[in-house]
Design a protein around this motif. Structure first.
Motif, PDB file in Angstrom:
ATOM      1  N   LYS A 249       0.937  -1.196  -0.333  1.00 26.52           N
ATOM      2  CA  LYS A 249      -0.265  -0.078  -0.268  1.00 26.52           C
ATOM      3  C   LYS A 249       0.889   0.868   0.056  1.00 26.52           C
ATOM      4  O   LYS A 249       1.538   1.411   1.117  1.00 26.52           O
ATOM      5  CB  LYS A 249      -0.843  -0.021   1.156  1.00 26.52           C
ATOM      6  CG  LYS A 249      -1.743  -0.729   1.081  1.00 26.52           C
ATOM      7  CD  LYS A 249      -3.368  -1.129   2.145  1.00 26.52           C
ATOM      8  CE  LYS A 249      -2.863   0.135   3.252  1.00 26.52           C
ATOM      9  NZ  LYS A 249      -3.915   0.705   3.355  1.00 26.52           N
ATOM     10  N   SER A 250       0.776   2.266  -0.801  1.00 27.28           N
ATOM     11  CA  SER A 250       1.276   3.896  -0.335  1.00 27.28           C
ATOM     12  C   SER A 250       1.244   4.346   0.650  1.00 27.28           C
ATOM     13  O   SER A 250       0.472   3.554   1.284  1.00 27.28           O
ATOM     14  CB  SER A 250       0.527   4.562  -1.379  1.00 27.28           C
ATOM     15  OG  SER A 250      -0.727   5.280  -1.207  1.00 27.28           O
ATOM     16  N   ASP A 251       2.300   4.162   0.756  1.00 23.80           N
ATOM     17  CA  ASP A 251       2.698   5.164   2.855  1.00 23.80           C
ATOM     18  C   ASP A 251       1.404   6.334   3.051  1.00 23.80           C
ATOM     19  O   ASP A 251       1.694   6.640   3.515  1.00 23.80           O
ATOM     20  CB  ASP A 251       4.265   5.480   2.515  1.00 23.80           C
ATOM     21  CG  ASP A 251       4.682   4.496   4.117  1.00 23.80           C
ATOM     22  OD1 ASP A 251       4.032   3.092   3.937  1.00 23.80           O
ATOM     23  OD2 ASP A 251       5.475   5.264   4.604  1.00 23.80           O
ATOM     24  N   GLY A 252       0.965   7.034   1.778  1.00 28.92           N
ATOM     25  CA  GLY A 252       0.247   8.477   1.627  1.00 28.92           C
ATOM     26  C   GLY A 252      -1.148   7.892   2.418  1.00 28.92           C
ATOM     27  O   GLY A 252      -1.940   8.912   2.263  1.00 28.92           O
ATOM     28  N   SER A 253      -1.103   6.673   2.494  1.00 34.38           N
ATOM     29  CA  SER A 253      -2.738   6.357   2.741  1.00 34.38           C
ATOM     30  C   SER A 253      -2.374   7.382   3.785  1.00 34.38           C
ATOM     31  O   SER A 253      -2.355   6.867   5.002  1.00 34.38           O
ATOM     32  CB  SER A 253      -3.493   4.624   3.096  1.00 34.38           C
ATOM     33  OG  SER A 253      -2.403   4.339   3.619  1.00 34.38           O
ATOM     34  N   THR A 254      -4.236   7.278   4.037  1.00 35.42           N
ATOM     35  CA  THR A 254      -4.141   8.142   5.788  1.00 35.42           C
ATOM     36  C   THR A 254      -5.753   7.103   6.413  1.00 35.42           C
ATOM     37  O   THR A 254      -6.123   7.903   7.258  1.00 35.42           O
ATOM     38  CB  THR A 254      -5.468   9.567   5.014  1.00 35.42           C
ATOM     39  OG1 THR A 254      -6.203   9.111   4.229  1.00 35.42           O
ATOM     40  CG2 THR A 254      -4.308  10.175   4.842  1.00 35.42           C
ATOM     41  N   ASP A 255      -5.653   6.404   6.606  1.00 32.36           N
ATOM     42  CA  ASP A 255      -6.950   5.354   6.854  1.00 32.36           C
ATOM     43  C   ASP A 255      -6.074   4.714   8.487  1.00 32.36           C
ATOM     44  O   ASP A 255      -6.459   4.155   9.488  1.00 32.36           O
ATOM     45  CB  ASP A 255      -7.772   4.502   6.378  1.00 32.36           C
ATOM     46  CG  ASP A 255      -6.711   3.895   5.138  1.00 32.36           C
ATOM     47  OD1 ASP A 255      -5.591   3.901   5.688  1.00 32.36           O
ATOM     48  OD2 ASP A 255      -7.529   2.996   4.989  1.00 32.36           O
ATOM     49  N   TRP A 256      -4.694   4.662   8.289  1.00 31.50           N
ATOM     50  CA  TRP A 256      -4.074   4.778   9.643  1.00 31.50           C
ATOM     51  C   TRP A 256      -4.216   4.911  10.885  1.00 31.50           C
ATOM     52  O   TRP A 256      -4.325   6.460  10.504  1.00 31.50           O
ATOM     53  CB  TRP A 256      -2.614   4.232   9.798  1.00 31.50           C
ATOM     54  CG  TRP A 256      -2.328   3.034   8.611  1.00 31.50           C
ATOM     55  CD1 TRP A 256      -1.888   3.945   7.159  1.00 31.50           C
ATOM     56  CD2 TRP A 256      -2.665   1.645   8.273  1.00 31.50           C
ATOM     57  NE1 TRP A 256      -1.503   2.589   6.443  1.00 31.50           N
ATOM     58  CE2 TRP A 256      -2.176   1.213   7.406  1.00 31.50           C
ATOM     59  CE3 TRP A 256      -3.301   0.761   9.431  1.00 31.50           C
ATOM     60  CZ2 TRP A 256      -2.182  -0.071   7.269  1.00 31.50           C
ATOM     61  CZ3 TRP A 256      -3.358  -0.156   9.357  1.00 31.50           C
ATOM     62  CH2 TRP A 256      -2.340  -1.286   7.744  1.00 31.50           C
ATOM     63  N   THR A 257      -5.253   4.763  12.174  1.00 31.67           N
ATOM     64  CA  THR A 257      -5.406   5.917  13.094  1.00 31.67           C
ATOM     65  C   THR A 257      -4.226   6.070  14.167  1.00 31.67           C
ATOM     66  O   THR A 257      -3.967   6.801  14.741  1.00 31.67           O
ATOM     67  CB  THR A 257      -6.224   5.245  13.763  1.00 31.67           C
ATOM     68  OG1 THR A 257      -5.632   3.896  14.151  1.00 31.67           O
ATOM     69  CG2 THR A 257      -7.996   5.398  13.215  1.00 31.67           C
ATOM     70  N   LEU A 258      -3.548   5.322  13.666  1.00 29.28           N
ATOM     71  CA  LEU A 258      -2.332   5.317  15.216  1.00 29.28           C
ATOM     72  C   LEU A 258      -0.341   4.639  14.433  1.00 29.28           C
ATOM     73  O   LEU A 258      -0.292   3.731  13.297  1.00 29.28           O
ATOM     74  CB  LEU A 258      -1.708   3.828  15.909  1.00 29.28           C
ATOM     75  CG  LEU A 258      -1.641   4.193  16.806  1.00 29.28           C
ATOM     76  CD1 LEU A 258      -1.114   6.078  18.138  1.00 29.28           C
ATOM     77  CD2 LEU A 258      -1.343   3.408  17.677  1.00 29.28           C
ATOM     78  N   ARG A 259       0.410   5.744  14.058  1.00 26.26           N
ATOM     79  CA  ARG A 259       1.239   4.814  13.462  1.00 26.26           C
ATOM     80  C   ARG A 259       2.549   4.312  14.888  1.00 26.26           C
ATOM     81  O   ARG A 259       2.468   5.780  15.664  1.00 26.26           O
ATOM     82  CB  ARG A 259       1.964   5.717  12.612  1.00 26.26           C
ATOM     83  CG  ARG A 259       1.719   5.502  11.569  1.00 26.26           C
ATOM     84  CD  ARG A 259       1.825   6.917  10.369  1.00 26.26           C
ATOM     85  NE  ARG A 259       0.708   6.739   8.770  1.00 26.26           N
ATOM     86  CZ  ARG A 259       1.652   6.737   7.929  1.00 26.26           C
ATOM     87  NH1 ARG A 259       2.632   6.349   7.847  1.00 26.26           N
ATOM     88  NH2 ARG A 259       0.950   6.234   6.869  1.00 26.26           N
ATOM     89  N   ILE A 260       3.075   4.089  14.938  1.00 22.89           N
ATOM     90  CA  ILE A 260       3.913   3.340  16.252  1.00 22.89           C
ATOM     91  C   ILE A 260       5.588   3.772  15.424  1.00 22.89           C
ATOM     92  O   ILE A 260       5.596   2.586  14.809  1.00 22.89           O
ATOM     93  CB  ILE A 260       3.670   2.370  17.251  1.00 22.89           C
ATOM     94  CG1 ILE A 260       2.237   1.996  17.577  1.00 22.89           C
ATOM     95  CG2 ILE A 260       5.031   1.776  17.944  1.00 22.89           C
ATOM     96  CD1 ILE A 260       2.232   0.942  18.324  1.00 22.89           C
ATOM     97  N   THR A 261       6.295   4.530  15.687  1.00 19.98           N
ATOM     98  CA  THR A 261       7.746   5.015  14.983  1.00 19.98           C
ATOM     99  C   THR A 261       8.551   5.147  15.673  1.00 19.98           C
ATOM    100  O   THR A 261       8.196   5.704  17.678  1.00 19.98           O
ATOM    101  CB  THR A 261       7.731   5.749  14.448  1.00 19.98           C
ATOM    102  OG1 THR A 261       6.891   7.250  14.593  1.00 19.98           O
ATOM    103  CG2 THR A 261       6.813   5.637  13.049  1.00 19.98           C
ATOM    104  N   PRO A 262      10.026   4.676  15.618  1.00 21.92           N
ATOM    105  CA  PRO A 262      11.062   4.764  16.538  1.00 21.92           C
ATOM    106  C   PRO A 262      11.150   6.567  17.138  1.00 21.92           C
ATOM    107  O   PRO A 262      11.220   6.681  18.573  1.00 21.92           O
ATOM    108  CB  PRO A 262      12.516   5.286  16.115  1.00 21.92           C
ATOM    109  CG  PRO A 262      11.654   4.562  14.875  1.00 21.92           C
ATOM    110  CD  PRO A 262      10.422   4.065  14.117  1.00 21.92           C
ATOM    111  N   SER A 263      10.665   7.490  16.578  1.00 21.50           N
ATOM    112  CA  SER A 263      11.015   8.908  17.032  1.00 21.50           C
ATOM    113  C   SER A 263       9.750   9.469  15.945  1.00 21.50           C
ATOM    114  O   SER A 263       9.514   9.290  15.793  1.00 21.50           O
ATOM    115  CB  SER A 263      12.116   9.729  16.336  1.00 21.50           C
ATOM    116  OG  SER A 263      12.312   9.345  15.111  1.00 21.50           O
TER     117      SER A 263
END
Lengths: 417, 284
Positions: B3-17
């Motif tokens: 999926k393209s990273d631009g999709s906006t339907d993720w409600t949460l992103r858990i990232t290192p920083s």
């Protein structure tokens, strides 16, 4: 649009081993200096996989390494692995207690995680007050808790004690109340660590039922960690196997549980060779091994898998009526069953054979074997007692909840009227 | 599945920083019920199984005031700028205690809550905020005691309440902000450098003497006055006392300085706290 609710991409988590106290300031400065020059963190470079039995050369260890997976809506996913395989770390990342060192997890919907029962319970507060407090800590709004309040109390079965401080509760009541709060969360994703182990069998059954209802009935996603393969098999349609921080297998629970059991190190106990013995005149057993239906030497199989026993014989002097017998016995050496096969002259003097015990009959438990070379008259030429060991692991029988307790030696599909 | 990273339907992103300035204020708003429940828990558990219950809130300032009157007024004969010593010390103690409690409790928030932070996610800032609110309740209760004393001395015409008293909510807010800001910075640093925790305990006692709590700023020797004025609490306590008692002075410069110092320290505290909170459980 796909129905993926969790998407983990290249996630890794590094932990520093040993002492934090001394040298952190100098180490921090070194780290800042490296970052300032646009270089990699000098203390993360030398990572190695997390095998706690071998001494590593660096004091940074990768608890998780390059994990990728996707979880679909409505799936119940079991997370399986030995102690230290990274299960808890993965749950911590998913429940946002800490962040990954690299990679990204994308989530759709609200996550409620139950890594421990009764997080934030205050002993001085009453059951009622703790339901609200604990619910709020787990991310519920007050109105939602109010709506579910009666269900929570009924599920926990503590109506009588609801206005008593929880410090007066029995530990069972405490756990029941705590799980009840979490089970009534209205989140799209529910993460449950091995918390059910604390309750009694009846309550565990209730919890499993509730979790099954959550995933199958309400279409919510459940992630479940347990060492009890029976529970995992009952609840989860898919499973994810972690091995020393790396993703071992992500498949249907049936396949993953089998792979997990086959991966145990102690399996080599189940491949035995016996030295030649001059005194055994007629013949002797030279090898013995136990494997699963994929012919992998194992010491654990699932209930529905068949067990295959291999043997090698050396016949020094053929006698009519010579036969090989293998007996299955339980931990206290009660004979469960015996399998006998006559040996024919045409088989020659070097014989290799296998016998398959069908799956789905022998009750989950640990068993060993006795193997003997004898003749029809009862004269024994070679016998090896207490050989091999195999544990049959429940993967979803009705009795899974009672795993570890004695409920018999065979499971028959009895017909009730 | 790509999926393209631009999709906006993720409600949460858990990232290192994440950005240091992304303070999750929306999250805090979603968890506002929790904030209230924790404040309630602190309040209820404070007096459960005690005989005197909430009365304990009064006992500490009363005794502190009595001892200060005896030692600093009767024995050491330190000036109170003409105000009755009892109410002079009462203002100082109650206000200082609020600031000091906010700061010291906030400065151990990571350490005190590591077991709960290690098991469940909620906006970490909820905990320090609940400390500020719990202490505000305690302060409110103690303030009633002060009002009683104020009414008594007003009838005797020994104190003169004036319009600067209207600044009182602002002063309280600034004290909260200041205590929170410094506390957040310290708690973020103590996850790594434990030594700071020891400094806070006795540092706060020493800091009280560098603040015009038991003496008016005007009574301090001129050469120390500039140093004392550097302490952002000085302008606040002086303003507070001037508004209610009519003694001393309102120092516009010191007050403005306190406003700026408080806001800057709070912002700094929020940024540092935000940076540390995401993975402090691995390090503590």
């Amino acid at each position: 649009m796909s129905d993926i609710v969790i998407h983990a991409e290249n996630i890794s988590k590094a932990y520093q081993l040993g002492d934090f106290g001394t040298g952190t300031l100098s180490r921090d400065i070194e780290r800042w200096w490296a970052m300032a020059r646009g270089k990699e963190d000098p203390f993360l470079k030398i990572g190695e996989s997390n095998d706690r039995t071998t001494q590593g050369s660096s004091d940074v260890v990768w608890s998780l390494k390059d994990i990728n997976f996707e979880i679909q809506r409505g799936d119940a996913v079991g997370i399986i692995g030995r102690n230290g395989a990274g299960k808890s770390t993965l749950l911590k990342l998913l429940s946002r207690v800490t962040v990954p060192t690299t990679g990204e997890i994308k989530v759709k919907g609200r996550i409620a995680s139950l890594l421990e029962v009764g997080t934030g319970f205050h002993p001085e507060l009453t059951g009622r007050e703790n339901i609200f407090l604990n619910g709020a800590i787990l991310g519920m709004r007050k109105a939602e808790i109010k709506k579910q309040f009666d269900n929570i109390v009924a599920f926990a079965g503590v109506e009588r004690y609801i206005d008593t401080p929880v410090k007066r509760y029995s530990s069972g009541m405490y756990v029941r109340l705590a799980f009840a709060v979490a089970a009534h969360l209205e989140s799209e994703i529910l993460i449950v660590d091995e918390v059910l182990a604390v309750g009694d069998a009846e309550f565990q059954k209730k919890c499993l039922g509730k979790m099954g209802e959550v995933s199958k009935g309400q279409g919510r996603t459940v992630l479940f960690v347990s060492h009890n393969m029976g529970m995992i098999s009952q609840l989860c349609n898919k499973s994810l196997l972690l091995k020393n921080g790396e993703l071992g297998n992500y498949d249907t629970t049936r396949n993953v549980v089998a792979a997990y059991l086959a991966s145990d190190k102690s399996q080599e106990f189940n491949r035995l060779y016996f030295e030649l013995d001059e005194r055994k005149m007629i013949g002797q057993i030279t090898a013995f091994w136990i494997c699963n239906d994929q012919n992998i030497v194992v010491d654990k199989v699932t209930f529905d898998q068949s067990i295959r026993i291999g043997y090698k014989l050396l016949v020094k002097q053929y006698i009519p009526g010579l036969q090989i017998g293998i007996g299955l016995q339980d931990k206290v050496q009660n004979r469960i069953s015996t399998f006998i096969k006559p040996i024919l002259l045409s088989e020659g003097d070097q014989i290799k054979g296998m016998v398959t015990l069908p799956g789905g009959i022998i009750a989950p438990n640990t068993y060993n074997f006795v193997i003997a070379l004898w003749n029809r008259n009862g004269e024994v030429y070679d016998i090896i007692d207490n050989v091999g060991s195999v544990t049959i692991v429940d993967n979803g029988t009705e009795q899974a909840l009672y795993e570890g307790t004695e409920y018999g030696s065979v499971i028959l599909n009895a017909t009730w009227e | 599945m790509q999926k393209s990273d631009g999709s906006t339907d993720w409600t949460l992103r858990i990232t290192p920083s994440r950005s240091a300035f992304d303070l999750h204020l929306k999250d805090i708003w979603l968890y506002r019920d929790l904030l209230w429940l924790i404040v309630r828990r602190d309040f209820v558990s404070f007096y459960k199984q005690t005989v005197l219950g909430p009365l304990w809130f009064f006992i500490q300032p009363i005794f502190t005031t009595i001892i200060y009157v005896v030692i600093f007024s009767n024995l050491a004969k330190i000036s109170t700028n003409g105000a009755p010593p009892a109410i002079f010390y009462m203002v100082g103690t109650v206000a200082w205690t609020y600031f000091s409690d906010c700061l010291t409790k906030t400065s151990t928030v990571f350490r005190d809550n590591v077991s709960i932070f290690g098991k469940v996610y909620f906006p970490r800032l909820i905990m320090p905020l609940s400390i500020i609110c719990s202490n505000l309740i305690k302060f409110g209760v103690q303030f009633l005691l002060f009002i009683v004393l104020l009414v008594y001395y007003s009838f005797q015409e020994r104190v003169h309440i004036n319009t600067y008293a209207l600044l009182f909510p602002v002063v309280i807010l600034l004290m909260a902000i200041l205590g929170l800001g410094i506390g957040l910075i310290i708690t973020a640093l103590t996850t790594k450098y434990r030594d700071l925790a020891f400094i806070v305990t006795f540092g706060m006692q020493l800091l009280m003497y560098a603040t015009p709590v038991i003496y008016p700023l005007s009574a301090a020797p001129a050469k120390y006055r500039a140093i004392i004025a550097l302490n952002p609490m000085s302008g606040l306590i002086e303003t507070f006392r001037y508004g209610f008692l009519g003694t001393g002075n309102f120092y516009p410069g010191a007050f403005t300085y306190s406003v700026f110092a408080s806001v800057i320290l709070l912002l700094l505290g929020l940024i540092v706290f935000n940076k540390v909170e995401k993975d402090f459980v691995d390090k503590i």
